[in-house]
Design a protein around this motif. Structure first.
Motif, mmCIF file in Angstrom:
data_model
loop_
_atom_site.group_PDB
_atom_site.id
_atom_site.type_symbol
_atom_site.label_atom_id
_atom_site.label_comp_id
_atom_site.label_asym_id
_atom_site.label_seq_id
_atom_site.Cartn_x
_atom_site.Cartn_y
_atom_site.Cartn_z
ATOM 1 N N VAL A 61 14.665 29.664 73.830
ATOM 2 C CA VAL A 61 14.080 28.438 73.277
ATOM 3 C C VAL A 61 12.598 28.649 72.977
ATOM 4 O O VAL A 61 12.092 28.216 71.936
ATOM 5 C CB VAL A 61 14.298 27.231 74.216
ATOM 6 N N GLY A 62 11.897 29.342 73.857
ATOM 7 C CA GLY A 62 10.475 29.624 73.631
ATOM 8 C C GLY A 62 10.247 30.477 72.389
ATOM 9 O O GLY A 62 9.366 30.188 71.573
ATOM 10 N N ILE A 63 11.052 31.525 72.226
ATOM 11 C CA ILE A 63 10.930 32.375 71.035
ATOM 12 C C ILE A 63 11.284 31.583 69.786
ATOM 13 O O ILE A 63 10.628 31.710 68.747
ATOM 14 C CB ILE A 63 11.822 33.627 71.167
ATOM 15 N N SER A 64 12.309 30.745 69.885
ATOM 16 C CA SER A 64 12.717 29.929 68.739
ATOM 17 C C SER A 64 11.599 28.983 68.306
ATOM 18 O O SER A 64 11.305 28.855 67.113
ATOM 19 C CB SER A 64 13.979 29.136 69.072
ATOM 20 N N ILE A 65 10.961 28.338 69.261
ATOM 21 C CA ILE A 65 9.860 27.423 68.934
ATOM 22 C C ILE A 65 8.688 28.193 68.322
ATOM 23 O O ILE A 65 8.086 27.753 67.336
ATOM 24 C CB ILE A 65 9.427 26.623 70.182
ATOM 25 N N ALA A 66 8.381 29.381 68.870
ATOM 26 C CA ALA A 66 7.297 30.188 68.313
ATOM 27 C C ALA A 66 7.612 30.605 66.872
ATOM 28 O O ALA A 66 6.756 30.515 65.985
ATOM 29 C CB ALA A 66 7.064 31.423 69.183
ATOM 30 N N LEU A 67 8.850 31.032 66.620
ATOM 31 C CA LEU A 67 9.248 31.401 65.263
ATOM 32 C C LEU A 67 9.199 30.201 64.319
ATOM 33 O O LEU A 67 8.838 30.330 63.151
ATOM 34 C CB LEU A 67 10.650 32.010 65.257
ATOM 35 N N GLN A 68 9.558 29.032 64.822
ATOM 36 C CA GLN A 68 9.507 27.829 63.993
ATOM 37 C C GLN A 68 8.079 27.514 63.575
ATOM 38 O O GLN A 68 7.842 27.082 62.440
ATOM 39 C CB GLN A 68 10.119 26.648 64.735
ATOM 40 N N LEU A 69 7.142 27.714 64.479
ATOM 41 C CA LEU A 69 5.742 27.492 64.130
ATOM 42 C C LEU A 69 5.275 28.502 63.077
ATOM 43 O O LEU A 69 4.565 28.137 62.133
ATOM 44 C CB LEU A 69 4.869 27.564 65.387
ATOM 45 N N ILE A 70 5.706 29.754 63.220
ATOM 46 C CA ILE A 70 5.349 30.779 62.232
ATOM 47 C C ILE A 70 5.950 30.446 60.873
ATOM 48 O O ILE A 70 5.277 30.531 59.839
ATOM 49 C CB ILE A 70 5.806 32.173 62.724
ATOM 50 N N VAL A 71 7.226 30.038 60.869
ATOM 51 C CA VAL A 71 7.885 29.674 59.610
ATOM 52 C C VAL A 71 7.196 28.468 58.978
ATOM 53 O O VAL A 71 7.034 28.405 57.756
ATOM 54 C CB VAL A 71 9.396 29.415 59.831
ATOM 55 N N LEU A 105 16.556 34.202 61.860
ATOM 56 C CA LEU A 105 16.341 34.529 63.269
ATOM 57 C C LEU A 105 16.362 33.282 64.145
ATOM 58 O O LEU A 105 16.915 33.294 65.251
ATOM 59 C CB LEU A 105 15.021 35.283 63.434
ATOM 60 N N ILE A 106 15.783 32.199 63.657
ATOM 61 C CA ILE A 106 15.799 30.934 64.401
ATOM 62 C C ILE A 106 17.230 30.445 64.576
ATOM 63 O O ILE A 106 17.620 29.987 65.659
ATOM 64 C CB ILE A 106 14.933 29.876 63.683
ATOM 65 N N THR A 107 18.028 30.568 63.527
ATOM 66 C CA THR A 107 19.423 30.142 63.604
ATOM 67 C C THR A 107 20.185 30.957 64.639
ATOM 68 O O THR A 107 20.924 30.398 65.460
ATOM 69 C CB THR A 107 20.095 30.278 62.216
ATOM 70 N N VAL A 108 19.998 32.270 64.624
ATOM 71 C CA VAL A 108 20.670 33.131 65.609
ATOM 72 C C VAL A 108 20.246 32.757 67.023
ATOM 73 O O VAL A 108 21.086 32.638 67.933
ATOM 74 C CB VAL A 108 20.375 34.625 65.314
ATOM 75 N N LEU A 109 18.948 32.567 67.234
ATOM 76 C CA LEU A 109 18.464 32.182 68.564
ATOM 77 C C LEU A 109 19.054 30.849 69.014
ATOM 78 O O LEU A 109 19.437 30.691 70.178
ATOM 79 C CB LEU A 109 16.937 32.103 68.576
#
Length: 121
Positions: A61-71, A105-109
């Motif tokens: 969840v943490g990596i997903s949120i970080a990737l969402q901010l980058i996206v 990547l967010i979808t996979v996570l």
């Protein structure tokens, strides 16, 4: 040619307007997903160490949120380019490709979070 010396694409449709609307739509979806992930993180943290997959869930969840901010930042940059201008097309395509990879990547996570996640109580 326009003022900056870039060539424009002759078309009946304003492709740049379409791309901007698409980026705004993706941004709204990103907000919804960040909200859902924040809620999921709350439930994971509330369960504490009792869950078997606690650290896996918190990490995903943490990596997903970080990737969402980058996206989200990439989406903002993507709206800066006018794809009707030949000079902006390669940069816009790069930003669009990076955004697409990030969303994948967010979808996979999020699938992994759903698979290992505990149901909210």
């Amino acid at each position: 040619m326009d003022i900056r010396g870039s060539q424009t694409i002759a078309s009946g449709m304003d492709v740049n307007l379409y791309a901007t609307k698409k980026s705004v739509s993706q941004g709204l979806m990103a907000i919804a997903l960040i909200t859902a992930n924040a809620s999921q993180l709350k439930y994971v943290l509330k369960d504490g160490d009792d869950s078997r997959f606690y650290f896996v869930n918190v990490t995903f969840v943490g990596i997903s949120i970080a990737l969402q901010l980058i996206v989200s930042v990439l989406l903002i940059f993507n709206t800066r380019y006018n794809i009707n201008l030949v000079g902006d097309q390669s940069r816009a395509e790069l930003m669009n490709n990076l955004t697409t990879i990030g969303i994948f990547l967010i979808t996979v996570l999020n699938v992994l979070v759903s698979a290992f996640g505990s149901s909210p109580r």
